[in-house]
Design an enzyme around this catalytic site. Structure first.
Site, mmCIF file in Angstrom:
data_model
loop_
_atom_site.group_PDB
_atom_site.id
_atom_site.type_symbol
_atom_site.label_atom_id
_atom_site.label_comp_id
_atom_site.label_asym_id
_atom_site.label_seq_id
_atom_site.Cartn_x
_atom_site.Cartn_y
_atom_site.Cartn_z
ATOM 1 C CD GLU A 146 13.579 1.957 8.937
ATOM 2 O OE1 GLU A 146 14.199 2.700 10.082
ATOM 3 O OE2 GLU A 146 13.807 0.854 8.932
ATOM 4 N N GLY A 164 -4.560 5.545 3.558
ATOM 5 C CA GLY A 164 -3.903 5.260 4.851
ATOM 6 C C GLY A 164 -4.915 4.380 5.676
ATOM 7 N N PRO A 165 -5.781 5.415 6.138
ATOM 8 C CG PRO A 165 -6.638 7.298 7.165
ATOM 9 C CD PRO A 165 -6.005 6.935 5.873
ATOM 10 N N GLY A 170 -4.790 1.010 4.200
ATOM 11 C CA GLY A 170 -3.341 0.864 5.054
ATOM 12 C C GLY A 170 -3.997 0.026 6.211
ATOM 13 C CB CYS A 173 13.226 9.662 7.873
ATOM 14 S SG CYS A 173 13.771 8.356 6.912
ATOM 15 C CD GLU A 210 10.790 13.230 10.890
ATOM 16 O OE1 GLU A 210 9.686 12.609 11.146
ATOM 17 O OE2 GLU A 210 11.631 12.565 10.400
ATOM 18 C CE LYS A 254 -1.750 3.096 1.935
ATOM 19 N NZ LYS A 254 -1.465 4.603 1.478
HETATM 20 P P1 NAP Z 1 2.078 8.884 7.429
HETATM 21 O O1 NAP Z 1 0.786 9.283 7.353
HETATM 22 O O2 NAP Z 1 2.587 8.039 8.455
HETATM 23 O O3 NAP Z 1 2.015 7.864 5.957
HETATM 24 C C1 NAP Z 1 2.824 6.822 5.681
HETATM 25 C C2 NAP Z 1 2.020 5.802 5.048
HETATM 26 O O4 NAP Z 1 1.076 5.104 6.249
HETATM 27 C C3 NAP Z 1 1.240 6.032 3.880
HETATM 28 O O5 NAP Z 1 0.978 5.068 3.005
HETATM 29 C C4 NAP Z 1 0.029 6.580 4.640
HETATM 30 O O6 NAP Z 1 -1.114 6.439 3.791
HETATM 31 C C5 NAP Z 1 -0.272 5.165 5.306
HETATM 32 N N1 NAP Z 1 -1.140 5.342 6.695
HETATM 33 C C6 NAP Z 1 -1.599 6.562 7.126
HETATM 34 N N2 NAP Z 1 -2.460 6.054 8.034
HETATM 35 C C7 NAP Z 1 -2.435 4.843 8.369
HETATM 36 C C8 NAP Z 1 -3.227 4.075 9.143
HETATM 37 N N3 NAP Z 1 -4.049 4.402 10.041
HETATM 38 N N4 NAP Z 1 -2.952 2.728 9.173
HETATM 39 C C9 NAP Z 1 -2.447 2.160 7.978
HETATM 40 N N5 NAP Z 1 -1.497 3.058 7.342
HETATM 41 C C10 NAP Z 1 -1.687 4.429 7.115
HETATM 42 O O7 NAP Z 1 2.958 9.982 6.877
HETATM 43 P P2 NAP Z 1 2.360 11.321 6.404
HETATM 44 O O8 NAP Z 1 1.196 11.781 6.792
HETATM 45 O O9 NAP Z 1 2.723 11.065 4.770
HETATM 46 O O10 NAP Z 1 3.641 12.314 6.583
HETATM 47 C C11 NAP Z 1 3.592 12.922 8.018
HETATM 48 C C12 NAP Z 1 4.840 13.140 8.591
HETATM 49 O O11 NAP Z 1 5.440 11.769 8.846
HETATM 50 C C13 NAP Z 1 5.874 13.864 8.077
HETATM 51 O O12 NAP Z 1 5.916 15.370 8.283
HETATM 52 C C14 NAP Z 1 7.134 13.146 8.519
HETATM 53 O O13 NAP Z 1 7.486 13.945 10.066
HETATM 54 C C15 NAP Z 1 7.113 11.853 8.761
HETATM 55 N N6 NAP Z 1 7.389 10.952 7.851
HETATM 56 C C16 NAP Z 1 8.318 10.105 7.928
HETATM 57 C C17 NAP Z 1 8.941 9.584 7.000
HETATM 58 C C18 NAP Z 1 10.109 8.661 7.285
HETATM 59 O O14 NAP Z 1 10.801 8.233 6.127
HETATM 60 N N7 NAP Z 1 10.537 8.387 8.342
HETATM 61 C C19 NAP Z 1 8.473 9.390 5.689
HETATM 62 C C20 NAP Z 1 7.344 10.377 5.420
HETATM 63 C C21 NAP Z 1 6.585 11.106 6.692
HETATM 64 P P3 NAP Z 1 -1.800 7.951 3.040
HETATM 65 O O15 NAP Z 1 -0.650 8.215 2.293
HETATM 66 O O16 NAP Z 1 -2.747 7.740 2.338
HETATM 67 O O17 NAP Z 1 -1.531 8.910 4.207
#
Ligand code: NAP
Ligand code: MG
Length: 464
Positions: A245, A203-204, A207, A279, A371, A170
């Site tokens: 991660e 995601g919600p 995912g 990250c 972050e 996903k």
């Molecule tokens: P995120 O919401 O954690 O998204 C990562 C992945 O998880 C996406 O595929 C997302 O889908 C999915 N997801 C979201 N909610 C979920 C749930 N309840 N259950 C299962 N999967 C779910 O991150 P983001 O909103 O894109 O970014 C927010 C912050 O995360 C950034 O500002 C940054 O600080 C951090 N981030 C960190 C990394 C890293 O490499 N460590 C990478 C990206 C972001 P959707 O795309 O549909 O939301």
């Protein structure tokens, strides 16, 4: 069925169960460039069933055969490099040169490394009167973010396939076109039906369905700590394996005697690449008080090279742009001194943020703790090595970092005291085989190289 309207399940591009779609936006000009299906629990279920059905056979293939398939996949990624780079630029906004070198280039290295590891790894060991077999964990649910759209996918799928696991992916809603390209590459590489499956979606919805699916044996997630915590709890309740991660707030520690200009310039480049959406970016620069003013001046000069819209792309979406600008405002409010950039959007169109450098940052400030995920560097001051270490280790994160010193042994001694998973010594080179992953709240588990492969294996010991 064209890939854009479909999901790759059981070796076919299939229509989604529902009608909903996700619009894909180019963050540089805010124009919609395509739509992909918004998958639901029903689609996830179909994909997991396909992966389960394919698992026993793929698990039994000889490692040399899996290696050959992964090598073929790497070759397709090489052949389609330009298309991959253009797609990442279109949906993420990364400058074309960065997309070519990093977004398209690194996955080739990683896929290549797993083609080799699959062929050479020892899936069997002797311990006394036991023979230990390293067997694939089963069906992997991979959930990836948008910041390195192809790398994050390959860093999970390549080792999973090398181990003999099957996968349901996903990808992030912001970068699904790159994921579709990857699925096409898997198909072209002749990887058997059901071994890799793609469900695009939110995601919600998709995912969450994947993370909670009882047919998934291991959930491998990269993204925010908030979502990671939730996925960890779901996996824990079902007693299934999980790899997380998560975020980082890494320190670039410049010890007295280091090549200051080099350390500052490389440090700025490290954060500005990918618009700060990395990250492992070294977003906190730690400088001795005697060299502080010189470091700040050097950083302010270095950042002028990063022209917005050219060397620095936009952030991925309007929400991230607003979030990062909010952090910059917070930094000013809490008393940090802006020496470059600021909260104002530098261009009228596109989700850009000005490359920003803060001086006089103290360890307790929000910008020094959380972050930011944008092109923002904080410069902190220390009086001695113990203070530098306390500051470097003084966040909930521990993903990466850098140490610069006149003497390599001095840098290594400092790095060994850091609570972090990866440290570059005096500008050490990227190694696609080095284990990557976090101490503390930066995550659980490791990716890349043999350590990354072992995440997808479980042991069975036979006693004789
Ligand atoms: P995120 O919401 O954690 O998204 C990562 C992945 O998880 C996406 O595929 C997302 O889908 C999915 N997801 C979201 N909610 C979920 C749930 N309840 N259950 C299962 N999967 C779910 O991150 P983001 O909103 O894109 O970014 C927010 C912050 O995360 C950034 O500002 C940054 O600080 C951090 N981030 C960190 C990394 C890293 O490499 N460590 C990478 C990206 C972001 P959707 O795309 O549909 O939301
Ligand atoms: Mg999200």
């Amino acid at each position: 069925m064209k890939p854009r309207d479909a999901m790759y399940i059981d070796g076919q591009w299939q229509k989604a169960a529902g009608q909903d779609t996700i619009a894909v936006v180019n963050p540089a000009d805010e124009q919609v460039i395509g739509h992909v299906p918004a998958g639901t629990a029903q689609d996830v279920d179909a994909a997991v069933r396909a992966a389960r059905d394919a698992f026993p056979r793929w698990a039994r293939t000889l490692p040399a055969e899996r290696a050959a398939r992964i090598a073929a996949l790497r070759d397709v990624l090489v052949a389609r490099k330009d298309e991959i780079a253009e797609t990442v630029t279109a949906e993420l906004g990364a400058p074309p040169a960065f997309s070519q070198a990093v977004h398209a280039g690194v996955p080739v290295l990683v896929a290549g490394s797993y083609a080799e590891l699959a062929a050479t790894y020892s899936f069997e060991e002797k311990i006394g009167n036991s023979t230990v077999f390293l067997e694939p964990v089963g069906v992997v649910g991979a959930i990836t973010p948008w910041n390195y759209p192809l790398h994050q996918i390959v860093a999970k799928v390549a080792p999973a396939l090398a181990a003999g696991c099957t996968v349901v992916l996903k990808p992030a809603e912001d970068t699904p076109l790159t994921a579709q390209l990857f699925a096409e590459a898997v198909d072209e590489a002749g990887i058997p039906a059901g071994v890799f499956n793609l469900v695009t979606g939110l995601g919600p919805v998709a995912g969450q369905a994947l993370a909670g699916h009882e047919g998934v044996d291991l959930v491998s997630f990269t993204g925010s700590t908030a979502v990671g915590r939730k996925i960890g709890a779901t996996a824990g309740a079902a007693v299934k394996r999980v790899a997380l991660e998560l975020g980082g707030k890494s320190a670039n520690v410049i010890l007295p005697g280091a090549d200051l200009a080099k350390a500052v310039n490389v440090g700025i480049a490290n954060v500005m690449g990918n618009s700060g959406q990395t990250c492992s970016a070294w977003t906190r620069m730690l400088v001795h008080e005697d060299q502080y003013d010189e470091a700040v001046a050097t950083a302010a000069a270095a950042v002028t090279k990063y022209t917005v819209g050219d060397r620095v792309g936009p952030l991925v979406n309007a929400k991230q742009q607003a979030r990062v600008r909010g952090y910059i405002e917070k930094g000013v409010e809490e008393g940090a001194r802006l020496v470059a950039g600021g909260p104002e959007a530098p261009l009228d169109t596109g989700y850009y943020v000005a490359p920003t450098v803060f001086a006089d940052v103290t360890p307790d400030m929000t910008v020094a703790q959380e972050e930011i995920f944008g092109p923002v560097v904080c410069i902190l001051k220390y009086a001695d090595e113990d203070e530098a270490l306390r500051v470097a280790n003084g966040t909930v994160y521990g993903l990466a970092g850098a140490v610069w010193a006149a003497d390599e042994a001095e840098a290594v001694a400092f790095a060994r005291r850091m609570d972090t998973g990866q440290v570059d010594i005096n500008g050490g080179r990227f190694n696609p085989l080095a284990p990557f992953g976090g101490y503390k709240q930066s995550g659980v588990g490791r990716e890349l190289g043999p350590h990354g492969l072992s995440e997808y294996l479980q042991t069975k010991s036979l006693q004789f």
